[in-house]
Design a protein around this motif. Structure first.
Motif, PDB file in Angstrom:
ATOM      1  N   TYR A   6      64.411  39.781  26.127  1.00 25.64           N
ATOM      2  CA  TYR A   6      64.907  41.055  26.653  1.00 25.64           C
ATOM      3  C   TYR A   6      63.803  41.565  27.587  1.00 25.64           C
ATOM      4  CZ  TYR A   6      68.152  40.912  22.642  1.00 25.64           C
ATOM      5  OH  TYR A   6      69.117  40.564  21.727  1.00 25.64           O
ATOM      6  N   GLU A 345      73.508  43.905  28.037  1.00 30.30           N
ATOM      7  CA  GLU A 345      73.255  43.470  26.659  1.00 30.30           C
ATOM      8  C   GLU A 345      71.818  43.756  26.236  1.00 30.30           C
ATOM      9  OE1 GLU A 345      76.734  41.533  28.298  1.00 30.30           O
ATOM     10  OE2 GLU A 345      74.650  41.574  29.014  1.00 30.30           O
ATOM     11  N   SER A 346      70.881  43.627  27.163  1.00 22.78           N
ATOM     12  CA  SER A 346      69.484  43.930  26.845  1.00 22.78           C
ATOM     13  C   SER A 346      69.293  45.413  26.577  1.00 22.78           C
ATOM     14  CB  SER A 346      68.575  43.477  27.996  1.00 22.78           C
ATOM     15  OG  SER A 346      68.563  42.079  28.127  1.00 22.78           O
ATOM     16  N   ALA A 349      70.796  46.252  23.221  1.00 23.18           N
ATOM     17  CA  ALA A 349      69.912  45.776  22.156  1.00 23.18           C
ATOM     18  C   ALA A 349      68.722  46.713  21.988  1.00 23.18           C
ATOM     19  CB  ALA A 349      69.439  44.357  22.458  1.00 23.18           C
TER      20      ALA A 349
END
Length: 362
Positions: A6, A345-346, A349
């Motif tokens: 990430y 998505e990073s 997260a």
């Protein structure tokens, strides 16, 4: 590779996996030449096509008028800090700068080596946590130009609108937010940006300049530091950073494939909202540094109420695959850089990690 980090590095920064994969596929044998693009002459027809295509894509995606030149240079924005006054600040004129933080300050210090400067507005009294109100900008009558830093990566602030300067040349350092949102190029006389945040890898610097500004540089300026040198030679006066130009071209194709700059802007807003919401809804556990009116969509700066918890946050985040969340050494705290290639998505997260960290340490 089954898992990528990430990556929230401030620069050099994340690149799209698709771009990296294409670069990998073409690395050894580019365009059936039997060579890597790094091995071939910059005077070759194959490289020149790559070079010109990158310039053309920049024009298309940013809507750059025909009266502007697009240059692909070296030296980063830090070299532009000096090239701007060397070429555009004549004796008897003043270089006016808006002081918004660390990078604006560096630009001013370089300009002071070459001529008279003035701070037209500043947010220093607020520790640079906001962009000055445009109505407070005071430009000297004999100003040669007004210089702004569109996004401060260290403090995490960003202009939401730019000053209207009329006939006076507006110059923008857009190193950390170019291609992240639409911009009216015609409002500026010059825009410059290092590529290593939103446009590709480090090594190439983009300069977009109105033709009349760069048609003739002072004869006293060294050849390589004259804009007209690079204008006359299509940025091929000396050996260009060919591999960086090639990857920047792939990055520009990626932006186009996503729907262009306006589509990228919406994606950026959606993904940074995930993190800003986590800060705002934390009940004070996380504190955003930038004033909400000036929050950057590229660099999210925040604090936790003790440095010990901030260190623990960084350590634990690294254990979970997060990279680059430690704030700049000059200001401390925490920072997530969410440039174009950082996937949603990073950001999701990270927001989830922040929630979990607060539950365990709140």
């Amino acid at each position: 590779m089954t898992k990528r980090a990430y990556n929230f590095n401030a620069g050099p920064a994340a690149l799209p996996l698709e771009v990296l994969q294409q670069g990998q596929e073409e690395f050894i044998n580019f365009a059936d030449s039997g060579m890597s693009i790094m091995e071939m002459s910059h005077r070759s027809a194959i490289y020149e096509e790559v070079h010109n295509e990158a310039q053309s894509l920049l024009r298309e995606l940013l809507g750059i008028p025909d009266s502007y030149k697009v240059l692909l240079l070296q030296g980063g924005a830090s070299t532009q800090f000096a090239m701007v006054p060397m070429n555009l600040l004549p004796a008897g004129k003043v270089g006016a700068y808006v002081m918004t933080g660390s990078w604006a300050e560096k630009a001013i210090k370089e300009a002071q080596l070459f001529g008279e400067t003035a701070v037209a507005a500043s947010s220093e009294t607020d520790k640079f946590n906001r962009i000055p109100d445009l109505s407070t900008i005071q430009i000297p009558a004999n100003a040669a130009y007004l210089h702004v830093t569109s996004n401060e990566t260290i403090e995490g602030t960003q202009y939401k609108a730019f000053p209207e300067t009329g006939d006076l040349t507006l110059i923008g350092d857009m190193s950390s937010d170019i291609m992240s949102r639409p911009v009216n190029v015609s409002q500026f006389g010059m825009i410059y940006a290092g590529a290593q945040k939103n446009l590709g890898p480090s090594g190439v610097t983009i300069v977009i300049a109105r033709e009349d500004l760069v048609a003739a540089s002072p004869k006293s300026v060294p050849t390589m530091l004259r804009y007209d040198t690079h204008v006359k030679n299509n940025s091929l006066y000396n050996t260009p950073p060919s591999f960086s130009v090639y990857l920047a071209g792939l990055m520009l194709k990626w932006v186009k494939g996503k729907g262009g700059v306006a589509a990228i802007e919406q994606i950026n807003r959606d993904k940074t909202k995930l993190i800003y919401d986590r800060i705002d809804q934390s009940g004070g556990f996380y504190r955003g540094f930038a004033d909400p009116s000036s929050r950057s969509d590229m660099n999210i700066t925040f604090r936790i109420h003790t440095e010990e918890l901030e260190k623990r946050f960084v350590q634990e985040s690294e254990h979970h695959g997060f990279v680059g969340l430690k704030g700049h050494r000059s200001v401390g705290g925490l920072r997530a850089s969410t440039y174009n290639a950082v996937p949603v998505e990073s950001c999701r997260a990270l927001a989830e990690f922040m929630s979990d960290f607060q539950k365990r340490n709140g």
